[in-house]
Design a protein around this motif. Structure first.
Motif, PDB file in Angstrom:
ATOM      1  N   ALA B 104      -6.732  -8.658  -3.168  1.00  0.00           N
ATOM      2  CA  ALA B 104      -5.517  -8.481  -4.187  1.00  0.00           C
ATOM      3  C   ALA B 104      -5.170  -7.263  -4.543  1.00  0.00           C
ATOM      4  O   ALA B 104      -4.044  -6.806  -4.829  1.00  0.00           O
ATOM      5  CB  ALA B 104      -6.156  -9.391  -5.412  1.00  0.00           C
ATOM      6  N   ILE B 105      -6.044  -6.440  -5.033  1.00  0.00           N
ATOM      7  CA  ILE B 105      -5.708  -5.099  -5.413  1.00  0.00           C
ATOM      8  C   ILE B 105      -5.410  -3.934  -4.092  1.00  0.00           C
ATOM      9  O   ILE B 105      -4.138  -3.512  -4.461  1.00  0.00           O
ATOM     10  CB  ILE B 105      -7.010  -4.478  -6.163  1.00  0.00           C
ATOM     11  N   VAL B 106      -5.879  -4.182  -3.358  1.00  0.00           N
ATOM     12  CA  VAL B 106      -5.590  -3.097  -2.259  1.00  0.00           C
ATOM     13  C   VAL B 106      -4.366  -3.723  -1.320  1.00  0.00           C
ATOM     14  O   VAL B 106      -3.378  -2.866  -1.394  1.00  0.00           O
ATOM     15  CB  VAL B 106      -6.733  -2.925  -1.311  1.00  0.00           C
ATOM     16  N   VAL B 107      -4.345  -4.589  -0.956  1.00  0.00           N
ATOM     17  CA  VAL B 107      -3.402  -5.127   0.129  1.00  0.00           C
ATOM     18  C   VAL B 107      -2.026  -5.676  -0.657  1.00  0.00           C
ATOM     19  O   VAL B 107      -1.084  -5.050  -0.502  1.00  0.00           O
ATOM     20  CB  VAL B 107      -3.920  -6.452   0.909  1.00  0.00           C
ATOM     21  N   VAL B 108      -2.155  -6.471  -1.618  1.00  0.00           N
ATOM     22  CA  VAL B 108      -1.208  -7.040  -2.356  1.00  0.00           C
ATOM     23  C   VAL B 108      -0.410  -5.954  -3.490  1.00  0.00           C
ATOM     24  O   VAL B 108       0.703  -5.979  -3.693  1.00  0.00           O
ATOM     25  CB  VAL B 108      -1.409  -8.303  -3.023  1.00  0.00           C
ATOM     26  N   LYS B 109      -1.308  -5.259  -3.975  1.00  0.00           N
ATOM     27  CA  LYS B 109      -0.786  -4.551  -5.225  1.00  0.00           C
ATOM     28  C   LYS B 109      -0.668  -2.964  -5.124  1.00  0.00           C
ATOM     29  O   LYS B 109       0.456  -2.642  -4.711  1.00  0.00           O
ATOM     30  CB  LYS B 109      -1.791  -4.557  -6.379  1.00  0.00           C
ATOM     31  N   PHE B 112       1.943  -1.897  -1.848  1.00  0.00           N
ATOM     32  CA  PHE B 112       3.303  -1.964  -2.149  1.00  0.00           C
ATOM     33  C   PHE B 112       3.533  -1.108  -3.242  1.00  0.00           C
ATOM     34  O   PHE B 112       4.459  -0.804  -3.860  1.00  0.00           O
ATOM     35  CB  PHE B 112       3.498  -3.354  -2.600  1.00  0.00           C
ATOM     36  N   GLY B 113       2.691   0.165  -3.658  1.00  0.00           N
ATOM     37  CA  GLY B 113       2.853   1.013  -4.595  1.00  0.00           C
ATOM     38  C   GLY B 113       2.340   0.966  -5.964  1.00  0.00           C
ATOM     39  O   GLY B 113       2.790   1.523  -6.803  1.00  0.00           O
ATOM     40  N   GLY B 114       1.269   0.080  -6.118  1.00  0.00           N
ATOM     41  CA  GLY B 114       0.669  -0.122  -7.533  1.00  0.00           C
ATOM     42  C   GLY B 114       1.512  -0.994  -8.702  1.00  0.00           C
ATOM     43  O   GLY B 114       2.424  -1.533  -8.128  1.00  0.00           O
TER      44      GLY B 114
END
Ligand code: SF4
Ligand code: SF4
Lengths: 440, 306
Positions: B104-109, B112-114
């Motif tokens: 969730a945090i690394v790949v999805v958020k 993509f730039g935080g």
């Protein structure tokens, strides 16, 4: 439809403070450009004796305004000062004698028709006191008078802190109605709406008492939602008319005039004393005793702050005008100008801008913009340098009211970006025009 | 006088901050967290704790490695952690919960730039990836104190109407499901809090839920049951309203909500999965830029008298 806006704090701490005249400063600095348009041409020289009301600079060109001395004394020099806009302008520096003698030339103007009325307004040196400083006589000099459906008198005073218009409405009601009578008589206007935010019930009450026998004048209480006093917002909220992009209120048949500007015209018609002093609200978190003062134009604002009981803490920022649209000054030497209606001195806590974080796409900015602009999209388009997108997003419509920046939880500098984006768009349009011309 | 600060107007700001907004979301999620402990036992707390901790750690770690500014204090990672945990069964192995949090945090958020940049909702996307990767553990609905092991939606889609819990149990959350999604009461409380605090607007949740209810009615399903089961309430109030991955315009929010509702019933009534809320939100996330473009307000350029 209702226009959006922001609920900003009112902080009308000084509404009850009757303006007091402050002592004349030792030196005053009177710039030749306190208005939109061409700067006035200096008519005095070093060593000249001047009195209150003496002409210092004459109107030069079609859009310009004369400038008068606010004090009696001797011209020490003609200096050049840098205005907060960055523009360098000549300024007359006067050593005052403290006598405040009136110039003999000051006498009530002779007004008998439209032309002499406009002439009187011109000679009074009055400019739009709501902040813009557009010469009032140019605004009133309408060629086709029958086009004017209404004159809207702006008493909204929607900026936090400022109460100088409030004081005008309470203390100079006579002059407001004297000026209304003159506009009726010489311009044939048949409808007047005085727009006042409903957080000033005392003003609504007093104005209503004066207007109750006058079917042409309506006092209109308006919701206290910032920026109620923005020209386009006020015209929409009172008349439901939308001023076209790049247009003037006159395009939709109205003239908008600030209530203090109007009251001054009434006063000038009676006394003939040009615009030489201003009622200024002195407030802010660094000020000991917030109050309204009457100061000669050209008084250094540090003297104003002194007169308000001095400062209770080191000021970190001082602004001309209100905190939403006011301009920060470089130092306390900056003089009171014609359109200065407030001086706000902020302590460290109030002055230091909060830290900017990443945009979280919450949409608050676009949902609070009175003109339905999308500052978030504008910032993106500015970043990619797309003039085309900026044109589509109508950034040139932005009035820099500050609602978007104010509500942004990420504290993005949206107004600042809009300013830069506007100039990017101007360059883009000029370039496009030049290319089109080349192709022809 | 010292040197004065000079800056562009406005010189004052509202006191709303990203951190305060996220804190409000955390507060709004607390009733559902408490309900999950009451319904599913203390292990809920463990799952929530692991997800939140790993989300914060991965955000901190990623930003450290990429030399980006540390943003864990904005609390958005806490929100993602809680939401992800709420979308997992209580029996989920902890290492899988941790894996989902990292995704969730690394790949999805972050990739993509935080914050504000991700086009899809991190918790939902991670859940969908986990459903594919760990389909067994992701659909084992264990009740610590009861034998029921299927969700009401699974029962309905199998036609086992008689085994369904009562309306009251549905409303209070005593039925199979992900640990934070079952208690309608707690979620509505949290949703109301977000509405009152103006963190979210009514448009998305209303459009989403109304579409599901109306479509259920038209298709001859029990609307109340459809409303209270699965991830509809948590999805409509907490996931479909995610700022980064949903439209910011009012009409955009309404279209987004209706779209989510339609896709949800499509999957629930005719699809292979019993539940469709996550997929519907993810699909609408992808359409968000187009919806926004379509619904952007026309600036007040005026012209003539109105
Ligand atoms: S208000 Fe600020 S954070 Fe919200 S969308 Fe606009 S720029 Fe982004
Ligand atoms: S975009 Fe311009 S007009 Fe709109 S809220 Fe921001 S400053 Fe005001």
């Amino acid at each position: 439809m209702r226009l959006h806006g922001a609920k900003v704090p009112h902080k009308k701490n000084t509404a009850e403070s009757k303006p007091v005249k402050i002592p004349v400063s030792k030196t005053v600095v009177i710039p030749m450009s306190m208005h939109i348009g061409k700067q006035a041409r200096v008519t005095v020289k070093k060593g000249d004796n001047v009195k209150v009301g003496t002409l210092l600079g004459e109107q030069d060109g079609f859009i310009s305004a004369p400038v008068h001395s606010s004090v009696s004394g001797t011209v020490a020099k003609i200096d050049e000062i840098t205005m907060s806009s960055g523009m360098k302008v000549p300024a007359v520096v006067i050593e005052t004698d403290g006598l405040q003698q009136k110039d003999d030339a000051v006498k009530p103007p002779e007004v008998k028709d439209f032309d002499s009325f406009i002439n009187a307004v011109k000679n009074s040196g009055i400019v739009g006191l709501g902040g813009a400083g557009f010469p009032t006589f140019v605004k009133l000099n309408v060629k086709e008078l029958e086009k004017i459906d209404a004159v809207i008198i702006n008493g909204a005073e929607c900026e936090p802190y400022i109460t100088s218009d409030t004081r005008t409405m309470l203390d100079k009601t006579d002059y407001i109605f004297k000026a209304i009578d003159a506009v009726k008589k010489y311009m044939g206007v048949k409808r007047f709406i005085i727009g006042v935010e409903n957080n000033k019930p005392q003003c609504v009450k007093k104005l209503s008492e004066y207007s109750k026998d006058d079917s042409l004048v309506e006092v209109r209480p308006l919701p206290a939602v910032y920026p109620q006093g923005g020209e386009k917002v006020l015209v929409y909220n009172t008349m439901k008319r939308i001023i076209p992009k790049g247009g003037l209120p006159l395009d939709v048949g109205v003239i908008v005039i600030n209530v203090t500007t109007l009251a001054f015209i009434g006063e000038y018609l009676e006394t003939g004393m040009p615009l030489v002093e201003k009622c200024v609200t002195v407030d802010g978190s660094a000020v000991k005793e917030p109050k309204n003062v009457i100061a000669p134009i050209g008084t250094p604002i540090s003297d104003l702050l002194e007169s308000a009981g001095g400062l209770k803490s080191e000021p970190y920022k001082i602004i001309y005008g209100g905190p939403m649209m006011g301009i920060s000054v470089p130092s306390g030497e900056a003089p009171v100008l014609k359109m200065t209606n407030a001086v706000i001195a902020m302590d460290k806590k109030e002055a230091v801008p909060p830290k900017t974080t990443a945009c979280i796409n919450c949409g608050k900015c676009l949902n609070h913009c009175p003109f339905k602009l999308d500052p978030r999209a504008i910032a993106r388009a500015y970043k990619t340098g797309s003039g085309e997108d900026l044109e589509k997003l109508c950034v040139d419509l932005c009035m820099e009211c500050g609602c978007c920046s104010y509500v942004c939880p990420a504290k993005r500098p949206l107004v600042q970006t809009n300013k830069l984006a506007k100039s990017m768009l101007r360059n883009y349009i000029n370039k496009k025009k030049a290319e089109e011309e080349e192709n022809e | 006088m010292n040197k004065l600060i000079s800056s562009v107007s406005p010189h004052i700001n509202s006191n709303s901050t990203t951190q305060k907004i996220m804190l409000d979301v955390v507060i709004a999620l607390i009733p559902a967290a408490i309900a999950s402990v009451i319904i599913f036992g203390a292990r809920s707390l463990l799952v929530i704790g692991v997800c939140v901790a790993v989300c914060i750690l991965s955000e901190w770690g990623f930003e450290k490695i990429c030399k980006k500014e540390n943003t864990i204090s904005d609390l958005s990672a806490v929100v993602t952690g809680m939401l992800l945990a709420f979308n997992l069964p209580v029996s989920i192995p902890l290492w899988q919960a941790a894996f989902g949090s990292i995704v969730a945090i690394v790949v999805v958020k972050q990739l993509f730039g935080g914050i504000g940049q991700n086009f899809a909702n991190p918790a939902i996307t991670a859940r969908i990836i986990m459903m594919t990767a760990f389909s067994g553990t992701m659909t084992s609905w264990v009740f610590p104190d009861a034998s029921s092991s299927a969700t009401p939606l699974a029962l309905i889609s199998k036609g086992q109407i008689s085994g369904l819990p009562s309306y009251l149990n549905m409303f209070l959350g005593y039925h199979g499901g992900c640990l934070g999604e079952t208690c309608t009461l707690a979620l509505l409380l949290g949703g109301a809090y977000l509405l009152v605090k103006r963190v979210i607007s009514w448009h998305t949740p209303t459009a989403f839920i109304a579409t599901v209810v109306i479509m259920s009615f038209i298709c001859g399903k029990d609307p109340l049951y459809q409303f209270m089961s699965g991830g509809l309430v948590i999805g409509a109030f907490f996931m479909a309203t995610d700022y980064s991955s949903s439209p910011a315009t009012k009409w955009g929010k309404i279209i987004f909500g209706i779209g989510c509702g339609l896709i949800t019933v499509l999957i629930r009534f005719w699809g292979n999965f019993p539940e469709g809320v996550s997929f519907s939100i993810l699909l609408m996330n992808i359409l968000t830029p187009y919806i926004e473009k379509m619904t952007r307000a026309k600036p007040l350029t005026g012209g003539g008298k109105v």
